[in-house]
Design a protein around this motif. Structure first.
Motif, PDB file in Angstrom:
ATOM      1  N   ARG A   1       0.832  -1.209   0.000  1.00 45.62           N
ATOM      2  CA  ARG A   1       0.000   0.000   0.000  1.00 45.62           C
ATOM      3  C   ARG A   1       0.864   1.256   0.000  1.00 45.62           C
ATOM      4  N   ARG A   2       1.949   1.211   0.778  1.00 48.04           N
ATOM      5  CA  ARG A   2       2.863   2.357   0.817  1.00 48.04           C
ATOM      6  C   ARG A   2       3.541   2.545  -0.539  1.00 48.04           C
ATOM      7  N   VAL A   3       3.896   1.431  -1.187  1.00 53.76           N
ATOM      8  CA  VAL A   3       4.495   1.512  -2.513  1.00 53.76           C
ATOM      9  C   VAL A   3       3.517   2.133  -3.507  1.00 53.76           C
ATOM     10  N   VAL A   4       2.252   1.718  -3.448  1.00 55.04           N
ATOM     11  CA  VAL A   4       1.229   2.298  -4.328  1.00 55.04           C
ATOM     12  C   VAL A   4       1.147   3.805  -4.119  1.00 55.04           C
ATOM     13  N   GLU A   5       1.164   4.226  -2.862  1.00 56.67           N
ATOM     14  CA  GLU A   5       1.086   5.651  -2.550  1.00 56.67           C
ATOM     15  C   GLU A   5       2.243   6.422  -3.175  1.00 56.67           C
ATOM     16  N   LEU A   6       3.450   5.865  -3.075  1.00 56.71           N
ATOM     17  CA  LEU A   6       4.629   6.545  -3.598  1.00 56.71           C
ATOM     18  C   LEU A   6       4.700   6.486  -5.121  1.00 56.71           C
ATOM     19  N   VAL A   7       4.269   5.361  -5.695  1.00 56.59           N
ATOM     20  CA  VAL A   7       4.165   5.287  -7.159  1.00 56.59           C
ATOM     21  C   VAL A   7       3.192   6.354  -7.652  1.00 56.59           C
ATOM     22  N   GLY A   8       2.087   6.507  -6.930  1.00 51.50           N
ATOM     23  CA  GLY A   8       1.089   7.510  -7.298  1.00 51.50           C
ATOM     24  C   GLY A   8       1.621   8.931  -7.235  1.00 51.50           C
ATOM     25  N   GLN A   9       2.667   9.141  -6.423  1.00 50.01           N
ATOM     26  CA  GLN A   9       3.284  10.460  -6.335  1.00 50.01           C
ATOM     27  C   GLN A   9       4.324  10.689  -7.428  1.00 50.01           C
ATOM     28  N   GLY A  10       4.517   9.649  -8.264  1.00 51.07           N
ATOM     29  CA  GLY A  10       5.438   9.778  -9.388  1.00 51.07           C
ATOM     30  C   GLY A  10       6.876   9.417  -9.092  1.00 51.07           C
ATOM     31  N   LEU A  11       7.121   8.785  -7.938  1.00 49.84           N
ATOM     32  CA  LEU A  11       8.492   8.422  -7.576  1.00 49.84           C
ATOM     33  C   LEU A  11       8.966   7.201  -8.368  1.00 49.84           C
ATOM     34  N   ALA A  12      10.246   7.206  -8.728  1.00 46.38           N
ATOM     35  CA  ALA A  12      10.863   6.054  -9.388  1.00 46.38           C
ATOM     36  C   ALA A  12      11.207   5.005  -8.329  1.00 46.38           C
ATOM     37  N   ASN A  13      11.521   3.795  -8.784  1.00 44.96           N
ATOM     38  CA  ASN A  13      11.824   2.710  -7.847  1.00 44.96           C
ATOM     39  C   ASN A  13      12.961   3.058  -6.892  1.00 44.96           C
ATOM     40  N   ARG A  14      14.007   3.690  -7.416  1.00 47.95           N
ATOM     41  CA  ARG A  14      15.146   4.039  -6.564  1.00 47.95           C
ATOM     42  C   ARG A  14      14.720   5.039  -5.485  1.00 47.95           C
ATOM     43  N   GLU A  15      13.906   6.003  -5.869  1.00 51.71           N
ATOM     44  CA  GLU A  15      13.425   7.004  -4.911  1.00 51.71           C
ATOM     45  C   GLU A  15      12.520   6.365  -3.860  1.00 51.71           C
ATOM     46  N   ILE A  16      11.692   5.413  -4.291  1.00 48.97           N
ATOM     47  CA  ILE A  16      10.834   4.702  -3.340  1.00 48.97           C
ATOM     48  C   ILE A  16      11.683   3.887  -2.373  1.00 48.97           C
ATOM     49  N   GLY A  17      12.720   3.250  -2.908  1.00 51.75           N
ATOM     50  CA  GLY A  17      13.621   2.483  -2.057  1.00 51.75           C
ATOM     51  C   GLY A  17      14.282   3.364  -1.011  1.00 51.75           C
ATOM     52  N   ASP A  18      14.733   4.562  -1.408  1.00 52.56           N
ATOM     53  CA  ASP A  18      15.343   5.498  -0.465  1.00 52.56           C
ATOM     54  C   ASP A  18      14.336   5.918   0.604  1.00 52.56           C
ATOM     55  N   GLU A  19      13.107   6.155   0.190  1.00 50.83           N
ATOM     56  CA  GLU A  19      12.062   6.592   1.121  1.00 50.83           C
ATOM     57  C   GLU A  19      11.728   5.509   2.135  1.00 50.83           C
ATOM     58  N   LEU A  20      11.690   4.259   1.684  1.00 50.63           N
ATOM     59  CA  LEU A  20      11.269   3.155   2.553  1.00 50.63           C
ATOM     60  C   LEU A  20      12.432   2.413   3.189  1.00 50.63           C
ATOM     61  N   GLY A  21      13.658   2.736   2.762  1.00 50.64           N
ATOM     62  CA  GLY A  21      14.821   2.080   3.326  1.00 50.64           C
ATOM     63  C   GLY A  21      14.984   0.641   2.865  1.00 50.64           C
ATOM     64  N   ILE A  22      14.594   0.370   1.615  1.00 50.59           N
ATOM     65  CA  ILE A  22      14.724  -0.973   1.060  1.00 50.59           C
ATOM     66  C   ILE A  22      15.428  -0.891  -0.291  1.00 50.59           C
ATOM     67  N   ALA A  23      15.907  -2.030  -0.777  1.00 48.05           N
ATOM     68  CA  ALA A  23      16.648  -2.063  -2.044  1.00 48.05           C
ATOM     69  C   ALA A  23      15.729  -1.782  -3.231  1.00 48.05           C
ATOM     70  N   GLU A  24      16.311  -1.223  -4.283  1.00 44.10           N
ATOM     71  CA  GLU A  24      15.538  -0.926  -5.496  1.00 44.10           C
ATOM     72  C   GLU A  24      14.919  -2.198  -6.078  1.00 44.10           C
ATOM     73  N   LYS A  25      15.672  -3.312  -6.018  1.00 43.81           N
ATOM     74  CA  LYS A  25      15.148  -4.575  -6.526  1.00 43.81           C
ATOM     75  C   LYS A  25      13.934  -5.022  -5.718  1.00 43.81           C
ATOM     76  N   THR A  26      13.968  -4.787  -4.412  1.00 43.85           N
ATOM     77  CA  THR A  26      12.822  -5.135  -3.568  1.00 43.85           C
ATOM     78  C   THR A  26      11.601  -4.303  -3.946  1.00 43.85           C
ATOM     79  N   VAL A  27      11.823  -3.029  -4.242  1.00 44.67           N
ATOM     80  CA  VAL A  27      10.724  -2.168  -4.692  1.00 44.67           C
ATOM     81  C   VAL A  27      10.126  -2.717  -5.980  1.00 44.67           C
ATOM     82  N   LYS A  28      10.992  -3.116  -6.906  1.00 49.01           N
ATOM     83  CA  LYS A  28      10.524  -3.674  -8.182  1.00 49.01           C
ATOM     84  C   LYS A  28       9.667  -4.906  -7.946  1.00 49.01           C
ATOM     85  N   ASN A  29      10.082  -5.752  -7.007  1.00 47.31           N
ATOM     86  CA  ASN A  29       9.297  -6.952  -6.681  1.00 47.31           C
ATOM     87  C   ASN A  29       7.935  -6.577  -6.105  1.00 47.31           C
ATOM     88  N   HIS A  30       7.924  -5.539  -5.261  1.00 50.01           N
ATOM     89  CA  HIS A  30       6.652  -5.082  -4.687  1.00 50.01           C
ATOM     90  C   HIS A  30       5.719  -4.542  -5.783  1.00 50.01           C
TER      91      HIS A  30
END
Length: 205
Positions: free
Chosen positions: A146-175
């Motif tokens: 749900r948090r990933v959906v929120e950040l995707v909706g804000q236009g963030l790229a996977n790397r930016e989402i990873g930085d925001e959530l403290g997880i790897a970019e690959k993990t964001v891609k899996n989410h």
């Protein structure tokens, strides 16, 4: 009473197989053919003569509009459900003009898919758009998704989402991949459109 015979057209194999499995398990419904392209769907529709066609609009060799036009010419008693996304208003209008009977969002749950097929088979609900409540969609997601959906909706790229959530970019891609599957969507832009629409609705109260 005979089973409702259905043809399913979607180029995304996971989505298509999921829909077929849902329908095959439903009482009174039988999937008689499936296809991943317009050309396959046209050939198989002519061969099996289904009662209901469930079709995506964007296919690798054309659009679902071509199948709708063909079915309207050759199988006038067949009913057509178009799979849509929230950002496809123009496509829905074109499909309605071409002769689609009903519209089903790709965020629909299993029961909505079954009900749509049964309702379309009656031929009594032309033009209906079955809606799925946002809380039903969100209920399929984990808190992190749900948090990933929120950040995707804000236009963030996977790397930016990873930085925001403290997880790897690959993990964001899996989410994101998991989110698309659970929401029945195929593209990241559809998640953005869904999140934007939901955010706008919350402001309207």
């Amino acid at each position: 009473m005979n089973n409702v015979r259905v043809l399913v057209l979607d180029d995304h194999e996971v989505v298509r197989r999921g829909i077929c499995d849902i329908l095959d398990r439903a009482e009174g419904i039988e999937v008689v053919a499936e296809a991943g392209t317009v050309a396959q769907a046209v050939r198989r529709a002519d061969a099996v003569r289904p009662d209901v066609v469930l079709s995506d609009l964007r296919l690798p060799d054309g659009t679902g509009l071509e199948l709708i036009a063909h079915v309207r010419r050759t199988l006038p008693d067949c009913h057509i459900i178009v799979l849509t996304s929230y950002d496809d208003d123009e496509a829905r209008s074109a499909a309605r003009t071409a002769g689609a009977d009903m519209f089903l969002p790709k965020t629909a749950g299993s029961q909505q898919v079954v009900e749509a097929v049964r309702l379309a088979a009656t031929g009594k609900e032309h033009g209906q758009h079955i809606r799925v409540r946002d809380d039903e969609v969100l209920g399929r997601l984990t808190p992190m998704e749900r948090r990933v959906v929120e950040l995707v909706g804000q236009g963030l790229a996977n790397r930016e989402i990873g930085d925001e959530l403290g997880i790897a970019e690959k993990t964001v891609k899996n989410h994101v991949t998991s989110v698309l599957s659970k929401m029945g969507l195929q593209r990241r832009t559809q998640v953005v459109a869904w999140a934007t629409r939901r955010h706008a609705a919350s402001f309207r109260g």
